[in-house]
Structures are given as structure tokens and as C-alpha cells.
Write a protein that holds these residues in place. Structure first.
Motif, PDB file in Angstrom:
ATOM      1  N   TYR A   1       0.826  -1.217   0.000  1.00  0.00           N
ATOM      2  CA  TYR A   1       0.000   0.000   0.000  1.00  0.00           C
ATOM      3  C   TYR A   1       0.852   1.256   0.000  1.00  0.00           C
ATOM      4  O   TYR A   1       1.893   1.328   0.656  1.00  0.00           O
ATOM      5  CB  TYR A   1      -0.895   0.003   1.239  1.00  0.00           C
ATOM      6  N   GLU A   2       0.379   2.249  -0.780  1.00  0.00           N
ATOM      7  CA  GLU A   2       1.015   3.556  -0.720  1.00  0.00           C
ATOM      8  C   GLU A   2      -0.043   4.647  -0.780  1.00  0.00           C
ATOM      9  O   GLU A   2      -1.034   4.489  -1.496  1.00  0.00           O
ATOM     10  CB  GLU A   2       1.998   3.729  -1.879  1.00  0.00           C
TER      11      GLU A   2
ATOM     12  N   GLY B   1      -5.382   6.195  -1.716  1.00  0.00           N
ATOM     13  CA  GLY B   1      -4.138   5.451  -1.842  1.00  0.00           C
ATOM     14  C   GLY B   1      -4.207   4.381  -2.911  1.00  0.00           C
ATOM     15  O   GLY B   1      -5.213   4.251  -3.616  1.00  0.00           O
TER      16      GLY B   1
END
Lengths: 773, 190
Positions: B123-124, B140
């Protein structure tokens, strides 16, 4: 508080299933909140009963059952508060209980003085309960004075000493401010009630709980349940869903004979279930009426008038939400009747009337409407005064006023900012009353009428639909989709053939108009309204004008097509769509398709249709004109190959129904519509003819015959035509039962010959249904 | 496939906390819109209504897809295509039922694809270079083997939030009333 719970009646058999305990077996696990809420609802009901009994007690002092009931209400509150720990409430209730105990045992007589103090006790208890409801605490104020007065009255000699020499209905002087204050606070309640409505006690009484037994003689309470309104709403939704599923099953089952039988049964059960759920939402109007005796008592004292209140038709039932909605208008109407209507005793005596005025509240059901009337035998409304006042307030011009007849002048009273009271009293006269009555009634699809005779009195009549949830609507087409148009606003339909379109619709600049019986009717094109940017070719197709009358705004809505009328279940729209302002909801049609419900009033305003004060006059003229024309007009119908004529003036509506909906009762075909039984007359054998083809439909012409309605089964409706009289050779009078229609001699259907259904219709039907099951 | 999602979705109540916090391994429902794929936390989905054609509502705000029938109620749907500024599609659309502040609403997408369980490590948060108009809807992204999966923030898709400021609504009604008001003026002149 009790707003959100409906007391519904169940047959005795259902009690056992619901369990008998007052709080339920797991009552101890209930959060404190829940218990308090239950207590509040219950106490509120008890106090309402107490109020009723107190005003009645004043008429019949010494009536033991009344005293017992009042004692029980206060005693229950005292008992429960002790348990919940509301000390202030307990102390006050205890003081009252002591006095009531003496009254119940006959040691004291219920004098007007005692009743006044007991009413104060009632208000005191209510005040604390309200505080608990809103803040959760009972407040710190002291009730010492009230408690002292209650205690003082317990000594008979003190009571006698304080009593005025001759018993008078007027309360002692020192009570006056308290009463006045109470009136003011009631007024505030009235104004703030929408806000109260907005705070839902959604969680109150989730599920169901049996009302606690209140001793013998209260068996009605034992056989009733308290059910949350949200639960009922959900049930209503689910029933609507079931109706749709049923429709789909009916369509799918057409091929298989056994399935057809089953699905028909499903059809019947669904219809009954829907009826039952709707019934569960109904409450007797006595819930609203019961507030009136107290109000009338207090107001008449304050105004120095003598008024006898008569309540009639209290058992008439109305949907819960509508009942809430008429509470305010009714209160206003009663206030008005007391303040402006009924005169002072001296004045009445001078006119030769009974010094005691009469105020009558009456409710009755009339078809799919409930009529609530407020009648007083007071001074009536002087039409000239109304006119002068309206002119003075600038609500109407002098020229305009000169053109209005008496009835129309009377309706000016409903205009905002109107008040005829010579002086503004604390009761009414601020010029909001009648306006509020009308707005509130129209908000729920109702109507208000006013009749008045100078010197004889005034009647205010509220016409309210039975239920809000289901309304009859005409399905119209436009922009390639269906829209529902509430039939309440619809007055007639006009068909424009493609070749007539350019001629029939006339334009002044950009305003389209239609000549309806010699008068210009402004038109609104549904497609242009809803898709302003897009231009569509107007000609080359059929168009229909739905002539609408929304709050005095009369216009024609031009649509592309018409479908059958339907009873639709109104579903609310989300906020984003409500803001568009042209739709009042959405609905699911019988075929499963969704449709938006158009709001005729909002469309009129958006389109700039002016509210014509002479709108009523135009309508009256139109109907009169129509009546003259109609006398000789007939609906030409065909039944199994034979032509017949039905007098158009008697035709209420024309319905196309599938043959399955025709049922038999006492050997005669009947049609169930809207909970009523319509006898079907089949003079031409249309039913037999239709039965020969599978899945056939038959047309039922619903006619008025005196006070009842009858249906004539026909195969087709051919036309509307003017008939001319025929004379038998040698006779001077026209031959009855026959007319010349479209150059052919045609029988006139004799409506008065249709026999009424056997008298105990409902019982017999019930038996028939049971026997069949 | 969608039945499986329904079964999984039904058992859980919609949680209020944002999913894409990074720590939890949330299940993600993948929806298709044209050629792009978007993810929605599965616990925000109450139910999936098969592909239908919502009833269009004339004069409705741009983002409204229409009305659908759902368990006896009429739901307003939000068209994801319109919200993200993609052209409308005539094909039947899949409707996800989500819970918003003002009650349930439908989210209209082209199709439903699958349910994934991406690892939190992938995840970012939103990159800063994202188009500001669309950025509020994104929560995100997950770096998957076959490309990026942009997560949608269901709270931002609530019709109550999408509602334009009051001024815009007013100006809209003003324009319509002006055009029709003209007619009535002219009628008055005669």
C-alpha cells in the motif's frame, strides 16, 4: 413521546403468544435508558387518561370509576418513579395521591377548586416528565407551593372555608395566572411541534412488549401491543415488495395450470396482508380529540365563555402520520371557534340563544377520505367584514372583491396574514391561524372548506386522505419513461391527435395555450420542463393534456402518453433528488418499472403559473357548463356485441380489470376496490363473453346511483355522444330508457334497477371467505 | 463470483474507520470502469445488485446515475463514471449498495471483477501529483503485480458529500425559472 409508538389492537388469541410479563423475562438486562423511555410513554398515556377523566369529573362529580382511574394513573407514576429513583416526581405524585385517596374514599367531594389544583398537578407531573425526556434529569425546581396546596385541600374544613359561598365554575383568582401561563406554554408547544417531530425516538420500544395489565376492566390494554412505527413502516415496505414479486409470479405462472391456482392464492393473501398492515397503522381520531376537552375548558374559562363540547365519531380511524398532521390544524380551528366564533354568555342570551355555546367535533369516513368537522353555533362570519379586512390588509383589490361571490369571499380567510378579530388576544388573532390550517391540510393532500352563516355559526371541514403511503395516480409517459401524476390534482384529460396538434395548441409569444371550453388554459410541456436544452419535434404524434388544479393554480401538463391509473406506494427520495423540487417521491409500478412522482404544485410554481383568485370561479363555471352539457350526453358502450348508453353525468370512472378480479358474492359479481365492495351489473353479458377467452380483461364503468356506486361490466367503451330524445308514436313525453345515439336507437342502462347487495355484507362475506378456506 | 462477494459482504457491518490505513490486510473488491480498475474495501459494501439500467432522473445533478429498486426502497445511485469525469455508458451497470450519511445509496460501475487480499506492504498513499479534482475520491493505491489498483474512498462518494454548494443549486433553479418566467411575463402583457 408516545408519538412514535402505535397502539394496535390484536385479537385476544394473540396475547398468549406475545407473553404476559410487563417488561419481559429479560427486563433486568435492559439498559436503564430503555426502562425510562418505557416509563415515559406509559406515564404520558396515564396522564392523558387522567386529563380526560378530570374534565369529565367536573361534569359528574362523585363518579367513582373516574376517580379510581385518576388515582391509578398517579399511583402508577409514583410506584414506578420510586423504582427508577426520580425523587421529585415521586414526592409530587405522592402528595397528589394522598388527596386523590381521600376523594376516592368519598371523604372529600370533587369541587371545581380541587379539580383545578389536580389539573395543576397534572401539568406539574407533565413538566417533570418532559424534562426527563429531554435532559434525562427531573430538574431542581421546587414544587413546595403545589404540594402545600394539595395538602391544604385534604382538610375538609379548610376546603370548605376556602370554598366560595356559591359554587361557581370559575376558578379562584389566584389560579388565573397559572392557567394563563399554561395556555402560553401550550401555544409554544404548538409552534415548536415540528421541532419535536424531528427528534425521533427511533429506538423506543424496539420490538414489542405487552402493555402491563392495569387491573380488571382494562382488557383492551391486555390485548394490545406497542409497536414501533419504524417497524410498521418497514413491514409496509416489505409488503410492497411482496406485491411486486407476486406480480412477477403471476406473469411467470400463466403457462402452468397448477401454478396459476397457487399464484392466485398468493395474490389474495398478499392483498389481505397489505390491507392488514395498513390497518395496523390506523389509529382512532380519539387520540387527537381527547386533548380537546381540557383545551376547551381552559380557554373558555380564560375567555369568560361557556362552551359545551361534543365529540362525535371518535372511533373513526386514520393513518398515524396523518393523525399527527391534523393535530395542529385542529387545535387552531378549535381556538378560532372559541375565540372568534362563540360569543359571550350575555351576548348569546341577548340574541335569544342558549347562553352555553356548543362546539362540535365530528369525524367520519367517506370513501377514501376522512372528514373532520369543527362546528360552532356562534356568531358566524360576516362576509362584508372579511371583504373589508382583506381590502384593508391589501390582500385583494377593491375591483377584484366586487367580482367575488359570498362563498369565495369567505375563503379569503385562508390567505396568509388574515385575521378578523377586533383585538389580538392571547388565544388567537395574530393572523396565522387559518393560513396554518390550510397549509397543513394541503401538505398531507387534504382540503379545507368553510361554511358560515351570520348569527348561526361556522363549520370548518377538513378532508383528509385515509393514508399517505398509498395514493391513486395516473401513469403518464414522457422522455421515454413513466411518471406518476397524483390523481388528487387531476381534473380531466384531453387527447390531441397528431393532425390537430398545430391547431389545438395556440401560442402567445412563447407561452403555449389551449382553449378548454372557451377558456384559455396555460400549458406546460413535460419534456421541455424536464429537458430544457433539448428540442424535440412537437408534431406527428399523439399528445395528451392532463388538466391539473394544484392549490388554485390551473394548467395543462402536456405528456406523450397515458397508461392505466395505479395505486402507487410512495417512496421517499434522497436529499440530492428532493432538491430538484419537481418530484414528490418515486414508486415501483405494477410491472416492476420505477417511476418518479411529479409534484403538480411545484411544477406550476416552477413554470410560473399564477395563482388565480378567480380560479375557483372558472372551475365552477366549467363544471356548471359541463353539467348542462352532460345531461344529454351518454357514454356509448358495447357489451358482447350489443350497444348501450350510460348517462355520462353518472359516470365516476372507467376501470379496466382482469377477469380474475371479479369475485362472486351471494351469487352476484362484485369488484373489490379500495376496501369497498362494488356490485357489478352485467346487462349485456360482457362477463360471459370475456370468460370465453383466456386472460381476458373487462371494462367496468363505475357509476353513481344515489349514494351508492355500481359497476357496469362492458366489453368496450366506444365513445361519448349527445343523445336525443325519442318519442313513441302518438306520445308527447319522451320514451324512457331509450335514446338516439349516433343515429341508432340505443338502450339506456337503468342504474336504479341495480339491486343493492344483501345487507350484512361484511359478515356474510367473512363467512363466505371462511367457508371457502 | 458476485454471489461469493455478497456472502462475504453481508456478514460484516460497514466499519467506520478508513481501510487503507496500511496495517490491516483488508479484502478489496475490484470494479471495472472502462479500462481502469478501482478497489473498494469490501466491508463498506452492503450488497451487490446485479446489472440493471437505473431509471434516469431528469434535472438531477451531474453525478446522479439514477434510481434503482432495492429491497422495497428506491435508492439514488452515484455514477462513478460521471464522478470521475468519464463519458456515460449505455451498457447495463452493476450497482454496489453502500451506506452513506443520509442512508443507503448505490454506486454504479461498469462491472465487478474479483475480490483480492492485497498485502499491506504494497500500500502507498495518494501521490502528490494527482489531479486535485479527482484526488479526493482516492484513498491510496496498492502496487499489484499486474499494475496499480487505486482505492476509492466510499465516504467521499456519498451523494450528500457530492452535493454541490447551495449556491449552485439556486443558480440552476434560477435559470430554469427565468426561462419559464419569461413566458408568464409575456402572458401578462396581453
Amino acid at each position: 413521546m408516545s408519538r412514535d409508538s402505535v397502539r394496535n389492537r390484536l385479537p385476544h388469541g394473540a396475547v398468549g403468544a406475545a407473553g404476559g410479563g410487563s417488561v419481559g423475562t429479560d427486563g433486568w438486562r435492559m439498559p436503564m435508558d430503555e426502562l425510562t423511555r418505557e416509563f415515559l410513554i406509559e406515564s404520558q398515556e396515564g396522564l392523558d387518561r387522567m386529563e380526560r377523566c378530570l374534565t369529565e369529573l367536573e361534569e359528574k362529580p362523585g363518579e367513582m370509576p373516574l376517580l379510581a382511574e385518576i388515582f391509578r394513573a398517579v399511583h402508577t407514576i409514583k410506584g414506578t418513579t420510586g423504582f427508577l429513583g426520580f425523587k421529585r416526581l415521586e414526592t409530587l405524585a405522592h402528595a397528589g395521591e394522598n388527596l386523590l385517596g381521600l376523594l376516592r374514599e368519598g371523604e372529600l367531594a370533587a369541587t371545581p377548586q380541587i379539580i383545578t389544583v389536580l389539573l395543576e398537578l397534572l401539568d406539574g407531573l407533565r413538566g417533570i416528565l418532559r424534562r426527563i425526556d429531554s435532559d434525562g434529569i427531573e430538574g431542581e425546581e421546587s414544587d413546595a407551593t403545589l404540594i402545600a396546596r394539595l395538602a391544604a385541600l385534604q382538610k375538609p374544613e379548610a376546603c370548605r372555608a376556602a370554598e366560595p359561598p356559591a359554587p361557581q365554575p370559575a376558578p379562584p383568582v389566584e389560579v388565573e395566572p397559572a392557567l394563563a401561563k399554561q395556555c402560553v406554554s401550550e401555544e409554544q408547544n404548538l409552534q415548536s411541534s415540528p421541532a419535536n417531530d424531528a427528534s425521533p425516538h427511533a429506538g423506543a420500544g424496539q420490538g414489542a412488549e405487552t402493555a402491563p395489565a392495569r387491573g380488571a376492566g382494562n382488557s383492551a390494554a391486555e390485548s394490545s401491543l406497542r409497536v414501533d412505527v419504524t417497524l410498521l413502516n418497514r413491514m409496509m415496505n416489505l409488503v410492497g415488495e411482496l406485491v411486486l414479486t407476486r406480480n412477477q409470479v403471476l406473469q411467470a405462472a400463466a403457462a402452468d395450470a397448477r401454478m396459476t391456482m397457487l399464484s392466485r392464492r398468493l395474490d389474495m393473501v398478499t392483498a389481505d396482508l397489505r390491507e392488514a398492515v395498513m390497518q395496523a397503522r390506523l389509529q382512532p381520531v380519539s387520540h387527537v380529540f381527547s386533548k380537546m376537552p381540557r383545551m376547551v375548558r381552559d380557554l373558555s374559562r380564560q375567555l369568560g365563555k361557556r362552551v359545551r363540547l361534543e365529540l362525535d365519531g371518535q372511533e373513526t380511524e386514520l393513518d398515524k402520520s396523518l393523525l399527527e398532521a391534523i393535530k395542529d390544524p385542529l387545535t387552531h380551528a378549535v381556538r378560532n371557534a372559541l375565540d372568534h366564533g362563540i360569543e359571550c354568555p350575555e351576548e348569546r342570551a341577548a340574541c335569544g340563544k342558549d347562553p352555553e355555546g356548543r362546539l362540535r367535533l365530528r369525524a367520519k369516513q367517506e370513501g377514501s377520505h376522512v372528514i373532520v368537522e369543527v362546528t360552532d353555533d356562534g356568531g358566524g362570519i360576516a362576509v362584508e367584514k372579511v371583504r373589508d379586512k382583506a381590502i384593508e390588509r391589501g390582500l385583494i383589490t377593491v375591483e377584484r372583491a366586487a367580482n367575488l361571490n359570498e362563498r369565495e369571499l369567505l375563503q379569503l380567510i385562508f390567505l396568509p396574514g388574515f385575521s378578523t378579530a377586533a383585538q389580538v388576544t392571547s388565544v388567537s388573532g395574530r393572523g396565522v391561524g387559518m393560513d396554518v390550517v390550510r397549509t397543513n391540510a394541503e401538505k398531507i393532500g387534504g382540503k379545507v372548506e368553510l361554511d358560515s352563516r351570520v348569527g348561526q355559526g361556522t363549520t370548518l371541514r377538513l378532508r383528509i386522505p385515509l393514508t399517505l403511503a398509498i395514493i391513486p395516480a395516473l401513469i403518464v409517459r414522457g422522455l421515454g419513461q413513466s411518471f406518476a401524476l397524483p390523481q388528487g390534482a387531476l381534473s380531466e384529460l384531453v387527447h390531441i391527435a397528431p393532425e390537430e396538434a398545430t391547431k389545438a395548441i395556440e401560442w402567445i409569444e412563447e407561452a403555449p395555450l389551449y382553449r378548454l371550453r372557451g377558456r384559455l388554459l396555460p400549458l406546460v410541456f413535460l419534456e421541455r420542463l424536464l429537458a430544457p436544452g433539448e428540442s424535440r419535434p412537437g408534431g406527428g404524434r399523439d399528445q395528451f393534456i392532463a388538466v391539473l388544479d394544484a392549490d388554485g393554480r390551473r394548467y395543462g401538463l402536456v405528456v406523450d402518453g397515458l397508461a392505466d391509473p395505479e395505486e402507487i406506494v410512495v417512496k421517499p427520495l434522497s436529499v440530492a433528488l428532493k432538491e430538484i423540487g419537481l418530484y414528490s417521491g418515486a414508486t415501483v409500478l405494477g410491472n416492476g418499472e420505477l417511476a418518479l412522482i411529479l409534484d403538480p404544485g411545484a411544477i406550476a410554481i416552477r413554470a410560473g403559473i399564477a395563482m388565480t383568485a378567480d380560479g375557483d370561479a372558472a372551475r365552477q363555471e366549467a363544471t356548471e357548463e359541463l353539467a348542462v352539457q352532460r345531461e344529454a350526453e351518454y357514454l356509448l358502450v358495447e357489451a358482447a356485441g350489443n350497444r348501450a348508453a350510460v348517462p355520462l353525468a353518472d359516470v365516476l370512472r372507467i376501470e379496466q380489470v382482469s377477469l380474475e378480479r371479479i369475485e362472486y358474492f351471494a351469487g352476484r359479481p362484485v369488484l373489490r376496490c379500495g376496501g369497498q365492495l362494488l356490485p357489478i351489473e352485467d346487462p349485456g353479458g360482457a362477463l360471459d363473453a370475456a370468460r370465453r377467452t383466456a386472460g381476458a380483461r373487462v371494462v367496468v364503468v363505475v357509476c353513481r346511483e344515489g349514494k351508492r356506486q355500481v359497476g357496469i361490466a362492458v366489453s368496450h367503451v366506444l365513445d361519448v355522444a349527445a343523445g336525443s330524445e325519442l318519442r313513441e308514436a302518438g306520445a308527447t313525453l319522451p320514451a324512457p330508457g331509450v335514446t338516439l345515439l349516433k343515429e341508432r336507437v340505443t338502450d339506456i342502462v337503468n342504474l336504479s334497477a341495480v339491486e343493492p347487495l344483501p345487507a350484512p355484507a361484511s359478515d356474510a362475506l367473512q363467512e363466505a371467505v371462511e367457508a371457502w378456506q | 463470483m458476485s454471489a461469493a462477494i455478497v456472502a462475504r459482504a453481508k456478514g460484516q457491518k460497514p466499519a467506520k474507520e478508513p481501510v487503507a490505513g496500511g496495517g490491516t490486510e483488508a479484502e478489496v473488491c475490484v470494479v471495472r470502469l472502462g479500462h481502469s480498475r478501482f478497489g473498494l474495501p469490501i466491508h463498506s459494501i452492503l450488497e451487490i445488485v446485479g446489472s440493471t439500467c437505473p431509471l434516469p432522473v431528469p434535472l438531477a445533478p451531474e453525478y446522479v446515475g439514477g434510481l434503482v429498486h432495492y429491497r422495497g426502497d428506491v435508492l439514488t445511485t452515484v455514477s462513478l463514471r460521471r464522478v470521475l469525469g468519464l463519458g456515460a455508458s449505455d451498457a447495463p451497470q452493476a450497482i454496489l449498495v453502500l451506506e452513506g450519511a443520509g442512508g443507503c445509496f448505490g454506486l454504479q460501475v461498469d462491472a465487478l471483477q474479483e475480490v483480492l487480499q492485497p498485502t499491506a506492504a504494497d500500500y502507498e498513499p495518494n501521490p502528490a501529483t494527482l489531479d486535485s479534482r479527482r484526488r479526493r475520491f482516492f484513498a491510496g493505491t496498492y502496487k499489484l503485480r499486474d499494475g496499480l489498483l487505486v482505492m476509492l474512498d466510499p465516504g467521499q462518494l456519498d451523494p450528500l458529500r457530492l452535493r454541490p454548494a447551495q449556491g449552485m443549486v439556486e443558480s440552476l433553479s434560477r435559470t430554469t425559472s427565468r426561462s419559464t418566467g419569461k413566458d408568464s411575463d409575456k402572458r401578462g402583457e396581453r
